[in-house]
Design a protein around this motif. Structure first.
Motif, PDB file in Angstrom:
ATOM      1  N   LYS A  80      21.195 -40.467 -15.019  1.00  0.00           N
ATOM      2  CA  LYS A  80      22.139 -39.446 -15.497  1.00  0.00           C
ATOM      3  C   LYS A  80      22.595 -39.711 -16.934  1.00  0.00           C
ATOM      4  CE  LYS A  80      21.878 -37.554 -11.456  1.00  0.00           C
ATOM      5  NZ  LYS A  80      21.020 -36.356 -11.263  1.00  0.00           N
ATOM      6  N   GLY A  81      21.912 -40.612 -17.637  1.00  0.00           N
ATOM      7  CA  GLY A  81      22.203 -40.824 -19.054  1.00  0.00           C
ATOM      8  C   GLY A  81      21.814 -39.601 -19.870  1.00  0.00           C
ATOM      9  N   ARG A  82      22.425 -39.450 -21.028  1.00  0.00           N
ATOM     10  CA  ARG A  82      22.275 -38.236 -21.827  1.00  0.00           C
ATOM     11  C   ARG A  82      21.428 -38.480 -23.081  1.00  0.00           C
ATOM     12  NH1 ARG A  82      27.146 -39.216 -20.692  1.00  0.00           N
ATOM     13  NH2 ARG A  82      27.963 -39.402 -22.805  1.00  0.00           N
ATOM     14  N   PHE A  83      20.607 -37.498 -23.383  1.00  0.00           N
ATOM     15  CA  PHE A  83      19.669 -37.537 -24.509  1.00  0.00           C
ATOM     16  C   PHE A  83      20.012 -36.391 -25.460  1.00  0.00           C
ATOM     17  CE2 PHE A  83      15.713 -35.802 -26.321  1.00  0.00           C
ATOM     18  CZ  PHE A  83      15.176 -36.918 -26.946  1.00  0.00           C
ATOM     19  N   TYR A  84      20.163 -36.708 -26.756  1.00  0.00           N
ATOM     20  CA  TYR A  84      20.502 -35.683 -27.740  1.00  0.00           C
ATOM     21  C   TYR A  84      19.489 -35.713 -28.881  1.00  0.00           C
ATOM     22  CZ  TYR A  84      25.023 -35.631 -25.379  1.00  0.00           C
ATOM     23  OH  TYR A  84      26.022 -35.536 -24.436  1.00  0.00           O
ATOM     24  N   MET A  85      18.992 -34.520 -29.237  1.00  0.00           N
ATOM     25  CA  MET A  85      17.973 -34.442 -30.275  1.00  0.00           C
ATOM     26  C   MET A  85      18.195 -33.199 -31.124  1.00  0.00           C
ATOM     27  SD  MET A  85      13.807 -34.583 -29.889  1.00  0.00           S
ATOM     28  CE  MET A  85      13.689 -33.163 -28.790  1.00  0.00           C
ATOM     29  N   VAL A  86      17.932 -33.338 -32.429  1.00  0.00           N
ATOM     30  CA  VAL A  86      17.837 -32.186 -33.305  1.00  0.00           C
ATOM     31  C   VAL A  86      16.377 -32.025 -33.703  1.00  0.00           C
ATOM     32  CG1 VAL A  86      18.394 -33.585 -35.367  1.00  0.00           C
ATOM     33  CG2 VAL A  86      18.707 -31.093 -35.421  1.00  0.00           C
ATOM     34  N   HIS A  87      15.893 -30.789 -33.672  1.00  0.00           N
ATOM     35  CA  HIS A  87      14.476 -30.560 -33.955  1.00  0.00           C
ATOM     36  C   HIS A  87      14.320 -29.173 -34.573  1.00  0.00           C
ATOM     37  CE1 HIS A  87      10.244 -31.551 -33.668  1.00  0.00           C
ATOM     38  NE2 HIS A  87      10.511 -32.660 -32.993  1.00  0.00           N
ATOM     39  N   VAL A 118      23.677 -43.224 -23.691  1.00  0.00           N
ATOM     40  CA  VAL A 118      23.358 -42.098 -24.574  1.00  0.00           C
ATOM     41  C   VAL A 118      22.248 -42.510 -25.537  1.00  0.00           C
ATOM     42  CG1 VAL A 118      24.231 -40.641 -26.461  1.00  0.00           C
ATOM     43  CG2 VAL A 118      25.687 -41.124 -24.477  1.00  0.00           C
ATOM     44  N   ILE A 119      21.306 -41.589 -25.781  1.00  0.00           N
ATOM     45  CA  ILE A 119      20.305 -41.771 -26.830  1.00  0.00           C
ATOM     46  C   ILE A 119      20.356 -40.555 -27.735  1.00  0.00           C
ATOM     47  CG2 ILE A 119      17.827 -41.749 -27.329  1.00  0.00           C
ATOM     48  CD1 ILE A 119      17.429 -43.616 -24.976  1.00  0.00           C
ATOM     49  N   THR A 120      20.349 -40.815 -29.045  1.00  0.00           N
ATOM     50  CA  THR A 120      20.244 -39.745 -30.033  1.00  0.00           C
ATOM     51  C   THR A 120      18.978 -39.948 -30.846  1.00  0.00           C
ATOM     52  OG1 THR A 120      21.544 -41.028 -31.636  1.00  0.00           O
ATOM     53  CG2 THR A 120      22.745 -39.461 -30.246  1.00  0.00           C
ATOM     54  N   THR A 121      18.458 -38.858 -31.381  1.00  0.00           N
ATOM     55  CA  THR A 121      17.295 -38.989 -32.266  1.00  0.00           C
ATOM     56  C   THR A 121      17.156 -37.758 -33.149  1.00  0.00           C
ATOM     57  OG1 THR A 121      14.925 -39.503 -32.382  1.00  0.00           O
ATOM     58  CG2 THR A 121      15.627 -38.032 -30.608  1.00  0.00           C
ATOM     59  N   ASN A 122      16.850 -38.013 -34.408  1.00  0.00           N
ATOM     60  CA  ASN A 122      16.520 -36.984 -35.391  1.00  0.00           C
ATOM     61  C   ASN A 122      15.089 -37.300 -35.818  1.00  0.00           C
ATOM     62  OD1 ASN A 122      16.362 -35.171 -37.497  1.00  0.00           O
ATOM     63  ND2 ASN A 122      17.885 -36.184 -38.779  1.00  0.00           N
ATOM     64  N   PRO A 123      14.113 -36.898 -35.004  1.00  0.00           N
ATOM     65  CA  PRO A 123      12.740 -37.388 -35.182  1.00  0.00           C
ATOM     66  C   PRO A 123      11.972 -36.628 -36.253  1.00  0.00           C
ATOM     67  CG  PRO A 123      12.808 -35.865 -33.363  1.00  0.00           C
ATOM     68  CD  PRO A 123      14.224 -35.955 -33.883  1.00  0.00           C
ATOM     69  N   ALA A 155       8.703 -33.120 -18.307  1.00  0.00           N
ATOM     70  CA  ALA A 155       7.586 -33.964 -17.866  1.00  0.00           C
ATOM     71  C   ALA A 155       7.976 -35.441 -17.844  1.00  0.00           C
ATOM     72  CB  ALA A 155       6.380 -33.761 -18.774  1.00  0.00           C
ATOM     73  N   HIS A 156       8.880 -35.834 -18.740  1.00  0.00           N
ATOM     74  CA  HIS A 156       9.316 -37.234 -18.806  1.00  0.00           C
ATOM     75  C   HIS A 156      10.601 -37.489 -18.012  1.00  0.00           C
ATOM     76  CE1 HIS A 156       6.368 -38.864 -21.620  1.00  0.00           C
ATOM     77  NE2 HIS A 156       6.414 -37.708 -22.254  1.00  0.00           N
ATOM     78  N   GLY A 157      11.031 -36.496 -17.245  1.00  0.00           N
ATOM     79  CA  GLY A 157      12.197 -36.701 -16.379  1.00  0.00           C
ATOM     80  C   GLY A 157      13.532 -36.561 -17.082  1.00  0.00           C
ATOM     81  N   ILE A 158      13.536 -35.914 -18.256  1.00  0.00           N
ATOM     82  CA  ILE A 158      14.786 -35.630 -18.977  1.00  0.00           C
ATOM     83  C   ILE A 158      14.983 -34.123 -18.958  1.00  0.00           C
ATOM     84  CG2 ILE A 158      16.016 -35.811 -21.166  1.00  0.00           C
ATOM     85  CD1 ILE A 158      14.352 -38.277 -21.804  1.00  0.00           C
ATOM     86  N   ILE A 170      19.608 -30.096 -28.856  1.00  0.00           N
ATOM     87  CA  ILE A 170      19.300 -30.116 -27.420  1.00  0.00           C
ATOM     88  C   ILE A 170      19.923 -31.338 -26.767  1.00  0.00           C
ATOM     89  CG2 ILE A 170      17.472 -30.240 -25.687  1.00  0.00           C
ATOM     90  CD1 ILE A 170      15.617 -28.855 -27.593  1.00  0.00           C
ATOM     91  N   GLU A 171      20.543 -31.121 -25.610  1.00  0.00           N
ATOM     92  CA  GLU A 171      21.031 -32.206 -24.756  1.00  0.00           C
ATOM     93  C   GLU A 171      20.205 -32.232 -23.477  1.00  0.00           C
ATOM     94  OE1 GLU A 171      24.885 -33.341 -21.930  1.00  0.00           O
ATOM     95  OE2 GLU A 171      25.169 -31.962 -23.609  1.00  0.00           O
ATOM     96  N   GLY A 172      19.753 -33.418 -23.073  1.00  0.00           N
ATOM     97  CA  GLY A 172      19.031 -33.575 -21.827  1.00  0.00           C
ATOM     98  C   GLY A 172      19.696 -34.611 -20.952  1.00  0.00           C
ATOM     99  N   LEU A 173      19.419 -34.544 -19.672  1.00  0.00           N
ATOM    100  CA  LEU A 173      20.000 -35.471 -18.692  1.00  0.00           C
ATOM    101  C   LEU A 173      18.876 -36.152 -17.927  1.00  0.00           C
ATOM    102  CD1 LEU A 173      22.886 -36.254 -17.564  1.00  0.00           C
ATOM    103  CD2 LEU A 173      22.409 -34.621 -15.737  1.00  0.00           C
ATOM    104  N   ARG A 174      18.869 -37.481 -17.956  1.00  0.00           N
ATOM    105  CA  ARG A 174      17.843 -38.200 -17.203  1.00  0.00           C
ATOM    106  C   ARG A 174      18.057 -37.967 -15.711  1.00  0.00           C
ATOM    107  NH1 ARG A 174      17.176 -44.590 -15.737  1.00  0.00           N
ATOM    108  NH2 ARG A 174      15.502 -44.202 -14.256  1.00  0.00           N
ATOM    109  N   GLY A 175      17.051 -37.352 -15.069  1.00  0.00           N
ATOM    110  CA  GLY A 175      17.128 -37.082 -13.638  1.00  0.00           C
ATOM    111  C   GLY A 175      18.022 -35.916 -13.287  1.00  0.00           C
ATOM    112  N   GLY A 176      18.316 -35.051 -14.248  1.00  0.00           N
ATOM    113  CA  GLY A 176      19.197 -33.911 -13.987  1.00  0.00           C
ATOM    114  C   GLY A 176      18.497 -32.784 -13.251  1.00  0.00           C
ATOM    115  N   LYS A 177      19.310 -31.875 -12.704  1.00  0.00           N
ATOM    116  CA  LYS A 177      18.775 -30.697 -12.026  1.00  0.00           C
ATOM    117  C   LYS A 177      18.489 -29.602 -13.049  1.00  0.00           C
ATOM    118  CE  LYS A 177      21.165 -31.617  -7.677  1.00  0.00           C
ATOM    119  NZ  LYS A 177      22.134 -31.107  -6.681  1.00  0.00           N
ATOM    120  N   SER A 178      17.655 -28.649 -12.662  1.00  0.00           N
ATOM    121  CA  SER A 178      17.188 -27.621 -13.580  1.00  0.00           C
ATOM    122  C   SER A 178      18.247 -26.542 -13.778  1.00  0.00           C
ATOM    123  CB  SER A 178      15.893 -26.999 -13.055  1.00  0.00           C
ATOM    124  OG  SER A 178      15.451 -25.988 -13.916  1.00  0.00           O
TER     125      SER A 178
END
Length: 246
Positions: free
Chosen positions: A166-173, A120-125, A187-190, A211-219
């Motif tokens: 299939k790792g998960r990406f979480y971001m607030v923006h 898992v990766i989180t970020t509040n960029p 574009a970056h595969g998430i 937002i939650e994203g999945l590395r290599g996930g389906k659309s």
């Protein structure tokens, strides 16, 4: 004594979670509702390893440790003073065995930790593009709010490298950048998989997006019901109080 851990201008704030506290300096940067909401939106499962990019004073790793069953949490922060505060907060909460704070640049994150290192990766960029409205690029608050030291592309590129398949990406923006965020994630595969808009009041425009994203996930993306923060000035909604413990 806790006060012995403080530098000039710092204070200790309670987090209302597990008795945990955090060291902050109002002249530098204090965490806000966005960090709290991200820690509730992110899903760290039993035994997983999580990385928070641009962790600031370590609020998200500390809250994730309190709220989830993750095995280990790491915070990466480029500003030495903020990283130092984060380490002292980790120590104050006796979490040294489960939370690491690393001083370093997001742009080089995959070289620090290696490919496929985290579930898992989180970020509040930083939300603001470039240098618009900036007075001092070295100011801690400017670094936290503007893309001075890293961009959205840097974060997504490194996250794609650092996540396991299939790792998960979480971001607030911010919603005003939503079209750009979606395009750059794919574009970056998430692949964007889950999204929730956050409204300060029911009759206002949304001012945050989770937002939650999945590395290599389906659309395929799920849009969750809106989250309303305040029912009236100074009073949180029941959902905020119950789900987010605020």
């Amino acid at each position: 004594m806790m006060e012995n851990n403080l530098r000039e201008g710092e204070r200790i704030d309670e987090l209302q979670r597990n008795g945990y506290v955090i060291i902050q300096n109002p002249k530098r940067f204090c965490f806000g509702m966005d960090a709290v909401l991200l820690s509730g939106f992110a899903n760290v499962k039993t035994g997983e390893r999580a990385l928070d990019l641009g962790t600031g004073t370590g609020i998200i790793p500390i809250l994730l440790e309190a709220k989830t069953e993750g095995r280990h949490f790491t915070g990466l922060e480029i500003q030495p003073e903020s990283a130092d505060m984060a380490r002292r907060s980790v120590a104050l909460n006796h979490l040294e065995s489960v939370i690491d704070i690393v001083t370093g640049d997001i742009k080089d994150a995959s070289s620090y930790f290696g490919a496929s290192s985290f579930d898992v990766i989180t970020t509040n960029p930083p939300y603001m593009i470039g240098k618009h409205g900036l007075r001092n690029e070295q100011d801690a608050k400017a670094v936290a709010r503007h893309e001075v030291l890293c961009t959205l592309d840097d974060i997504l590129r490194e996250s794609a490298r650092l996540l396991v398949p299939k790792g998960r990406f979480y971001m607030v923006h911010r919603p005003f950048r939503l079209a750009e965020i979606m395009c750059k994630m794919t574009a970056h595969g998430i692949e964007p998989k889950r999204m929730r808009l956050v409204y300060p009041y029911a009759d206002r425009e949304p001012n945050m997006v989770l937002i939650e994203g999945l590395r290599g996930g389906k659309s395929r993306i799920t849009v969750e019901k809106p989250l309303i923060v305040y029912r009236e000035k100074g009073k949180y909604t029941e959902e905020i109080l119950q789900e987010y413990g605020y």
